[in-house]
Design a protein around this motif. Sequence first.
Motif, PDB file in Angstrom:
ATOM      1  N   GLU A 240     -55.916 -13.723  12.382  1.00 54.87           N
ATOM      2  CA  GLU A 240     -56.628 -14.702  13.337  1.00 54.87           C
ATOM      3  C   GLU A 240     -55.626 -15.809  12.627  1.00 54.87           C
ATOM      4  O   GLU A 240     -55.680 -16.403  13.109  1.00 54.87           O
ATOM      5  CB  GLU A 240     -57.722 -14.262  13.427  1.00 54.87           C
ATOM      6  N   LEU A 241     -56.140 -15.789  11.293  1.00 52.86           N
ATOM      7  CA  LEU A 241     -55.488 -17.109  10.049  1.00 52.86           C
ATOM      8  C   LEU A 241     -53.801 -16.843  10.735  1.00 52.86           C
ATOM      9  O   LEU A 241     -53.429 -18.478  10.586  1.00 52.86           O
ATOM     10  CB  LEU A 241     -56.049 -16.714   8.674  1.00 52.86           C
ATOM     11  N   LEU A 242     -53.370 -16.098  10.597  1.00 52.15           N
ATOM     12  CA  LEU A 242     -52.178 -16.180  10.416  1.00 52.15           C
ATOM     13  C   LEU A 242     -51.296 -16.782  12.355  1.00 52.15           C
ATOM     14  O   LEU A 242     -50.508 -17.450  12.551  1.00 52.15           O
ATOM     15  CB  LEU A 242     -51.467 -14.650  10.866  1.00 52.15           C
ATOM     16  N   GLN A 243     -52.478 -16.730  13.034  1.00 52.57           N
ATOM     17  CA  GLN A 243     -52.491 -16.765  14.087  1.00 52.57           C
ATOM     18  C   GLN A 243     -52.241 -18.396  14.527  1.00 52.57           C
ATOM     19  O   GLN A 243     -51.771 -19.239  15.549  1.00 52.57           O
ATOM     20  CB  GLN A 243     -53.261 -16.773  15.737  1.00 52.57           C
ATOM     21  N   LYS A 244     -54.049 -19.111  13.537  1.00 49.33           N
ATOM     22  CA  LYS A 244     -53.209 -20.570  13.748  1.00 49.33           C
ATOM     23  C   LYS A 244     -52.741 -21.080  13.018  1.00 49.33           C
ATOM     24  O   LYS A 244     -52.102 -22.655  12.936  1.00 49.33           O
ATOM     25  CB  LYS A 244     -54.760 -20.200  12.718  1.00 49.33           C
ATOM     26  N   TYR A 245     -51.806 -20.701  12.453  1.00 55.17           N
ATOM     27  CA  TYR A 245     -50.576 -20.893  11.183  1.00 55.17           C
ATOM     28  C   TYR A 245     -49.855 -21.188  12.004  1.00 55.17           C
ATOM     29  O   TYR A 245     -49.084 -22.274  12.024  1.00 55.17           O
ATOM     30  CB  TYR A 245     -50.539 -20.023  10.618  1.00 55.17           C
ATOM     31  N   SER A 246     -49.349 -20.012  13.188  1.00 51.13           N
ATOM     32  CA  SER A 246     -48.318 -20.145  14.142  1.00 51.13           C
ATOM     33  C   SER A 246     -48.837 -21.295  14.837  1.00 51.13           C
ATOM     34  O   SER A 246     -47.491 -22.019  15.348  1.00 51.13           O
ATOM     35  CB  SER A 246     -47.854 -18.559  14.721  1.00 51.13           C
ATOM     36  N   ALA A 247     -49.260 -21.827  15.232  1.00 58.78           N
ATOM     37  CA  ALA A 247     -49.690 -21.961  16.235  1.00 58.78           C
ATOM     38  C   ALA A 247     -49.682 -23.984  15.705  1.00 58.78           C
ATOM     39  O   ALA A 247     -48.912 -25.173  16.116  1.00 58.78           O
ATOM     40  CB  ALA A 247     -51.658 -22.122  16.384  1.00 58.78           C
ATOM     41  N   ARG A 248     -49.882 -23.628  14.233  1.00 58.32           N
ATOM     42  CA  ARG A 248     -49.728 -25.283  13.677  1.00 58.32           C
ATOM     43  C   ARG A 248     -47.914 -25.590  13.390  1.00 58.32           C
ATOM     44  O   ARG A 248     -47.459 -26.467  13.418  1.00 58.32           O
ATOM     45  CB  ARG A 248     -50.166 -24.914  11.990  1.00 58.32           C
ATOM     46  N   LEU A 249     -46.970 -24.050  13.381  1.00 61.15           N
ATOM     47  CA  LEU A 249     -46.202 -24.636  13.354  1.00 61.15           C
ATOM     48  C   LEU A 249     -45.350 -25.176  13.928  1.00 61.15           C
ATOM     49  O   LEU A 249     -44.553 -26.017  14.664  1.00 61.15           O
ATOM     50  CB  LEU A 249     -45.078 -22.855  12.515  1.00 61.15           C
ATOM     51  N   ALA A 250     -45.937 -24.393  15.805  1.00 61.21           N
ATOM     52  CA  ALA A 250     -45.063 -24.894  16.780  1.00 61.21           C
ATOM     53  C   ALA A 250     -45.347 -26.220  17.262  1.00 61.21           C
ATOM     54  O   ALA A 250     -44.427 -26.254  17.412  1.00 61.21           O
ATOM     55  CB  ALA A 250     -45.753 -23.715  18.442  1.00 61.21           C
ATOM     56  N   SER A 251     -46.770 -26.569  16.944  1.00 64.65           N
ATOM     57  CA  SER A 251     -47.073 -27.487  17.112  1.00 64.65           C
ATOM     58  C   SER A 251     -46.243 -29.005  16.129  1.00 64.65           C
ATOM     59  O   SER A 251     -46.060 -29.653  16.931  1.00 64.65           O
ATOM     60  CB  SER A 251     -48.410 -28.000  17.316  1.00 64.65           C
ATOM     61  N   ALA A 252     -45.846 -28.687  15.176  1.00 67.76           N
ATOM     62  CA  ALA A 252     -45.379 -29.330  14.592  1.00 67.76           C
ATOM     63  C   ALA A 252     -44.054 -29.547  14.780  1.00 67.76           C
ATOM     64  O   ALA A 252     -43.194 -30.289  14.855  1.00 67.76           O
ATOM     65  CB  ALA A 252     -45.507 -28.907  12.788  1.00 67.76           C
ATOM     66  N   GLY A 253     -43.600 -28.424  15.593  1.00 67.66           N
ATOM     67  CA  GLY A 253     -41.846 -28.298  16.291  1.00 67.66           C
ATOM     68  C   GLY A 253     -41.692 -29.284  17.678  1.00 67.66           C
ATOM     69  O   GLY A 253     -40.802 -29.580  18.043  1.00 67.66           O
TER      70      GLY A 253
END
Length: 290
Positions: free
Chosen positions: A251-264
Amino acid sequence: AMRPGPVRDRVFARALTFAERAADPKVGASNPTLAASLYDRAAAAASSPEQQVAWRTSRARLARAQHDFNAEVRLYQEVLSDPKLRPVVTRAEDGTNSTAAAVAEDAIKRRIHHDKSAYAPFKLAAASAFDAARKTNDPSRILEVARTYPNASVAPQAMLVAAGTYEAAGKYRPAAQVLSQLYRKYPDPAERARVLEAQARNYLHLPDGVDVAIGRLNEGAKLPGGPQLSGALTLPDGTTIENVTFAAAAELLQKYSARLASAGLPHFNLPISGVPKKQKPNSPPHKFQK
């Protein structure tokens, strides 16, 4: 000794053919003594890896028919112990083509299922080889133990240690590859969580590996007891996840991945639709058009 060439190949082919005929009761009255003599002649004439595999697998089948299970296992183990013989494509007993290594491993596996004693000497040899290879800290040598003795209990341990050695040296891709092979080949429930965690840990160091790591952790979360991480997972930005369950880590990695996608995502700084721009001083009032 005969020189390699057409004459030697013909000697081998004839010796093996007549050995199989002498051993086969369907052809006539079997003659095990004659068959053994002809197999010895075929072994002496064999030169290529294909020939070396052919006479060993054929003679191993005869040994099994004669209930000489020690000889059967020894012949198949000889195939596994030679890196040149393992990749040879040969005919499996079900008629399909397979590598000599797969045929030998499967035959030994069936024998162990019925009688473990025939494999006992090689089980000891595998343990000794693993201990020696481990001291070298060389992952290729450690892996060779698993390839030579895939039926031994130390084989999955050797693969896990080899992957850890690659990881410690910063070679995350080969580590991940070995772990994937281990996961498919030895589905031992006791080690499954450990393997999945190691896969996630290594994929986090690889390009575009976050999603794969999430998948490995989600797979581990399905295991009984809700396993917890045994160590820290280091994310690409240097932060770590530790002391949580596999499910929480995923779940924490999912949130991290979502932040990366948003920042991109690109920022175009477009005005919000329907909101008039700020008017300049002394400019006429803005009028909306119907």
